[in-house]
Design a protein around this motif. Structure first.
Motif, mmCIF file in Angstrom:
data_model
loop_
_atom_site.group_PDB
_atom_site.id
_atom_site.type_symbol
_atom_site.label_atom_id
_atom_site.label_comp_id
_atom_site.label_asym_id
_atom_site.label_seq_id
_atom_site.Cartn_x
_atom_site.Cartn_y
_atom_site.Cartn_z
ATOM 1 N N LYS A 173 8.018 2.552 -7.170
ATOM 2 C CA LYS A 173 7.669 1.686 -8.298
ATOM 3 C C LYS A 173 8.921 1.096 -8.952
ATOM 4 C CE LYS A 173 7.398 5.315 -11.801
ATOM 5 N NZ LYS A 173 6.510 6.042 -12.704
ATOM 6 N N PHE A 184 2.578 4.594 -2.183
ATOM 7 C CA PHE A 184 2.315 5.482 -3.300
ATOM 8 C C PHE A 184 3.458 5.312 -4.291
ATOM 9 C CE2 PHE A 184 -0.330 7.236 -0.023
ATOM 10 C CZ PHE A 184 -1.468 7.634 -0.706
ATOM 11 N N GLU A 185 3.139 4.765 -5.455
ATOM 12 C CA GLU A 185 4.114 4.338 -6.453
ATOM 13 C C GLU A 185 5.069 5.435 -6.926
ATOM 14 O OE1 GLU A 185 4.418 1.140 -7.857
ATOM 15 O OE2 GLU A 185 3.081 0.552 -6.235
ATOM 16 N N GLU A 186 4.567 6.645 -7.084
ATOM 17 C CA GLU A 186 5.375 7.736 -7.635
ATOM 18 C C GLU A 186 6.264 8.393 -6.586
ATOM 19 O OE1 GLU A 186 5.491 8.373 -10.886
ATOM 20 O OE2 GLU A 186 3.988 6.806 -11.225
ATOM 21 N N LEU A 187 5.996 8.130 -5.316
ATOM 22 C CA LEU A 187 6.771 8.743 -4.240
ATOM 23 C C LEU A 187 7.954 7.868 -3.861
ATOM 24 C CD1 LEU A 187 3.904 10.029 -1.914
ATOM 25 C CD2 LEU A 187 5.115 11.265 -3.724
ATOM 26 N N LEU A 246 4.510 10.559 4.824
ATOM 27 C CA LEU A 246 3.065 10.735 4.704
ATOM 28 C C LEU A 246 2.312 10.375 5.985
ATOM 29 C CD1 LEU A 246 2.260 9.351 1.159
ATOM 30 C CD2 LEU A 246 2.096 11.721 1.929
ATOM 31 N N ARG A 268 0.811 -1.221 0.000
ATOM 32 C CA ARG A 268 0.000 0.000 0.000
ATOM 33 C C ARG A 268 0.845 1.272 0.000
ATOM 34 N NH1 ARG A 268 -5.234 -1.631 3.715
ATOM 35 N NH2 ARG A 268 -5.600 -3.594 2.668
ATOM 36 N N ASN A 283 7.048 8.251 1.193
ATOM 37 C CA ASN A 283 5.987 7.370 1.670
ATOM 38 C C ASN A 283 5.964 7.321 3.194
ATOM 39 O OD1 ASN A 283 4.199 5.481 -0.152
ATOM 40 N ND2 ASN A 283 6.084 5.892 -1.304
#
Length: 185
Positions: A113, A74-77, A85, A72, A82
Motif C-alpha cells: 500500500k 494484499f495491501e498490508e503485505l 502467497l 490484486r 504477496n
C-alpha cells in the motif's frame, strides 16, 4: 491451443460470435484490438473464469498464472509476502526478481500500500512468475511502469517463462515483450 467457435455475450451485447483461432503453445501471443473489443474477456475465457460457448482444445499442460488488469495485491503485505502467497516453493528467487524489475531493496519489504502504481504492477508480475505454470496470461502487464523498468520486467518474463505459453494483452505498439504471434480482435 485451439479456440473453436468461441461466442460470448453480456445481456444483448455480443462480444464474440464464433471466434476461432490457433495460438501457438510454447510461444508468446499478443492480443490486440480497440478498447472494448473483448481482449480481457478472451483472457478470462481462456483462464476458465468466464463462461462461454464453443471449445478450447490443445491447451498447454500445467497450471495457469495471470496478471490481471488490477494488481490484486494484499495491501498490508510486503511485495515479497504477496509473492510467497502463490507458491510454497517459488520457482524464482523472489527478492532478486523484484530488484531486477527496478524495485529497491528497501521497497520489497514495505507494505505494498506504500508503493507507487508502477512498483505494485511489477510486484504483480513477479508474483505471477513464482508458481509452476504452463501458461501465463498477462493483461496490460506494463501499465504504469516507466520504459526502462518495463524493459527490465519484460526481460525477466521472457527468461523465466521461456518455452511456456504466454498470452499478453497490450495496447502498446512498442510493447517491450516481443511476441511470436499476434491475434487482432
Amino acid at each position: 491451443m485451439r479456440l473453436d467457435n468461441i461466442s460470448k455475450a453480456y445481456g444483448g451485447i455480443t462480444v464474440f460470435n464464433a471466434l476461432s483461432a490457433e495460438l501457438p503453445n510454447g510461444k508468446i501471443t499478443r492480443i490486440t484490438g480497440s478498447s472494448g473489443c473483448g481482449k480481457t474477456t478472451l483472457l478470462r475465457i481462456i483462464s476458465g473464469l468466464e463462461p462461454f460457448s464453443g471449445d478450447i482444445s490443445q491447451r498447454p499442460s500445467g497450471k495457469i498464472s495471470a496478471v490481471f488488469q488490477e494488481d490484486r495485491l494484499f495491501e498490508e503485505l510486503s511485495a515479497i509476502e504477496n509473492c510467497l502467497l502463490v507458491a510454497k516453493k517459488p520457482l524464482i528467487d523472489i527478492p532478486a526478481a523484484l530488484i531486477r524489475t527496478g524495485l529497491e531493496k528497501s521497497d520489497i519489504r514495505r507494505p505494498v500500500k506504500e508503493l507507487s502504481g508502477g512498483m505494485r504492477r511489477r510486484t504483480a508480475v513477479v508474483r505471477a512468475l513464482c508458481p509452476d505454470f504452463g501458461m501465463l496470461l498477462l493483461d496490460e502487464p506494463f501499465k504504469g511502469i516507466d520504459r526502462d523498468n518495463a524493459v527490465k520486467t519484460a526481460e525477466l518474463i521472457g527468461e523465466t517463462a521461456a518455452g511456456k505459453t504466454i498470452i499478453i494483452v497490450s495496447h502498446d505498439m512498442n510493447c517491450p515483450l516481443a511476441s511470436d504471434f499476434t491475434l487482432a480482435l
